[in-house]
Design a protein around this motif. Sequence first.
Motif, PDB file in Angstrom:
ATOM      1  N   THR A  59       0.709  -1.034   0.043  1.00 38.46           N
ATOM      2  CA  THR A  59      -0.134  -0.056   0.156  1.00 38.46           C
ATOM      3  C   THR A  59       0.696   1.094  -0.132  1.00 38.46           C
ATOM      4  O   THR A  59       2.250   0.978   0.044  1.00 38.46           O
ATOM      5  CB  THR A  59      -0.976   0.086   1.163  1.00 38.46           C
ATOM      6  OG1 THR A  59      -0.117   0.394   2.172  1.00 38.46           O
ATOM      7  CG2 THR A  59      -1.530  -1.307   1.483  1.00 38.46           C
ATOM      8  N   ASP A 107      -6.533  -0.064   4.906  1.00 39.56           N
ATOM      9  CA  ASP A 107      -5.425   0.521   4.215  1.00 39.56           C
ATOM     10  C   ASP A 107      -5.283  -0.397   2.942  1.00 39.56           C
ATOM     11  O   ASP A 107      -5.008   0.356   1.895  1.00 39.56           O
ATOM     12  CB  ASP A 107      -4.004   0.206   5.151  1.00 39.56           C
ATOM     13  CG  ASP A 107      -2.801   0.792   4.532  1.00 39.56           C
ATOM     14  OD1 ASP A 107      -2.785   1.753   3.690  1.00 39.56           O
ATOM     15  OD2 ASP A 107      -1.655   0.242   4.834  1.00 39.56           O
ATOM     16  N   HIS A 111      -5.859   1.936  -0.203  1.00 40.06           N
ATOM     17  CA  HIS A 111      -4.533   2.410  -0.560  1.00 40.06           C
ATOM     18  C   HIS A 111      -3.716   1.578  -1.411  1.00 40.06           C
ATOM     19  O   HIS A 111      -2.211   1.558  -1.287  1.00 40.06           O
ATOM     20  CB  HIS A 111      -3.843   2.984   0.579  1.00 40.06           C
ATOM     21  CG  HIS A 111      -4.739   3.973   1.491  1.00 40.06           C
ATOM     22  ND1 HIS A 111      -5.138   5.373   0.961  1.00 40.06           N
ATOM     23  CD2 HIS A 111      -5.249   3.878   2.650  1.00 40.06           C
ATOM     24  CE1 HIS A 111      -5.999   6.016   1.754  1.00 40.06           C
ATOM     25  NE2 HIS A 111      -6.062   5.213   2.643  1.00 40.06           N
ATOM     26  N   THR A 113      -1.216  -0.244  -3.879  1.00 40.32           N
ATOM     27  CA  THR A 113      -0.565   0.451  -5.321  1.00 40.32           C
ATOM     28  C   THR A 113      -0.314  -0.635  -6.262  1.00 40.32           C
ATOM     29  O   THR A 113       0.163  -0.195  -7.319  1.00 40.32           O
ATOM     30  CB  THR A 113       0.755   1.035  -4.495  1.00 40.32           C
ATOM     31  OG1 THR A 113       1.609  -0.027  -3.893  1.00 40.32           O
ATOM     32  CG2 THR A 113       0.557   1.829  -3.630  1.00 40.32           C
ATOM     33  N   SER A 210     -11.464   7.594   3.374  1.00 40.90           N
ATOM     34  CA  SER A 210     -10.970   7.714   1.837  1.00 40.90           C
ATOM     35  C   SER A 210     -11.964   7.050   0.866  1.00 40.90           C
ATOM     36  O   SER A 210     -12.512   5.834   1.304  1.00 40.90           O
ATOM     37  CB  SER A 210      -9.446   6.918   1.990  1.00 40.90           C
ATOM     38  OG  SER A 210      -8.571   7.670   2.492  1.00 40.90           O
TER      39      SER A 210
END
Length: 410
Positions: A59, A107, A111, A113, A210
Amino acid sequence: MEKEDIHIHTLSNGIRLVHLNERSDVAYLGFVVGTGTRDENDSEQGMAHLVEHMLFKGTAHRKAWHILNRLDSVGGELNAYTTKEETYVYATVLKNDFERAVELMSDILFHSTFPESELEKEVEVVLDEINSYEDSPSELIYDDMENLLFENQPIGRNILGSKKSLLKHDSAALRRFVDENYRNSEIVFYSIGDVRFEKIVRWAEKYMLSHFRTEAKSRKPTEGNCRLQEKRMKKRTHQCHYMAGSRAYSLHQERERLTLYLLNNILGGPGMNSCLNVSLRERNGLAYTIESNMVSYSDTGLWSVYFGCDKQNEQRCKDLMNKELRRVCETPFTMQQLQKMKRQIFGQMAIAAENKENLIQGIGKSILYFDRYAGMKETVELLESISADDIQRVAKEIIMPERLTTLVYG
């Protein structure tokens, strides 16, 4: 379990929370996201499942090792799986580590990646998963049957994808898939444990604000009737693997779905006294495994019956199976038989509810699709109202042998 024990709250960004209070030192919690295999386009086959794998690989705040170690180090468990219509990320922890799990799962969901270096390794893992699956014909046949019943439609595809498609996916494609398909209105956080709901709401507001897009996505509906087929596939197997099936009821066809659920349970459910098990295995010793199953999706469903037998016994097993199916379609159950069927399924439901992880995942899915949870009492009342005529009507619609698509390995 009483319905008043269930707490529901919607965050300002549209994500829903559902919590069931229960006295225990252990808590079960997770996210269900309304995105699965059917949301893939033709170039994205296997993408939903690959995203689920890659959520654990890094993340904006953590590398893969830190994700794996975060709950393991306190004796907790973190896992995920993908279905045709949903993705689940879930954990089991001691109640004192509840916030730790909420923060970690938030997370990885919001988030991640999808680092390219990890993707290359994870594609190899999924390719190995495909190879393992192809070595299990009694599992693979279920996917091939769905491909027949939902021919050329995303909902009929194998969840794992194909080797060819997986090798084409890159990090940018995964991020694009998540951006296009993960929506706040289709995310539910569910939990069960001895944790005050006010705390859970506070932690959710801290870690879950988020967000993805807020509007619901549009799915292409499942197309009309399937083409009746009989297909035989050559496989190097010791047994004949036989499956027959048809399309069935969606999640939203509640009465019909529960009627088929009751019928399926007595036909080929988990009980050793199921009609098909008694006929093929107990009386005739022709099959080790004989079972029927049903799955309901948001706009369709399927019912199937499967058996594995020696190749020389295929026709005899098929004849016995069709005899049982036709008998149910043509001969109504008596009131006494019906009451026995209901008593059996009520007992199974009560025992199944003791599996807390499955229970709370089911509640989360109910909130996702219906924005409510009916509860055991309401479900039992509806099952109680089902008559023998209801069962015979559903049997004629779904399980008549002449209406079944068949698939054979051997």
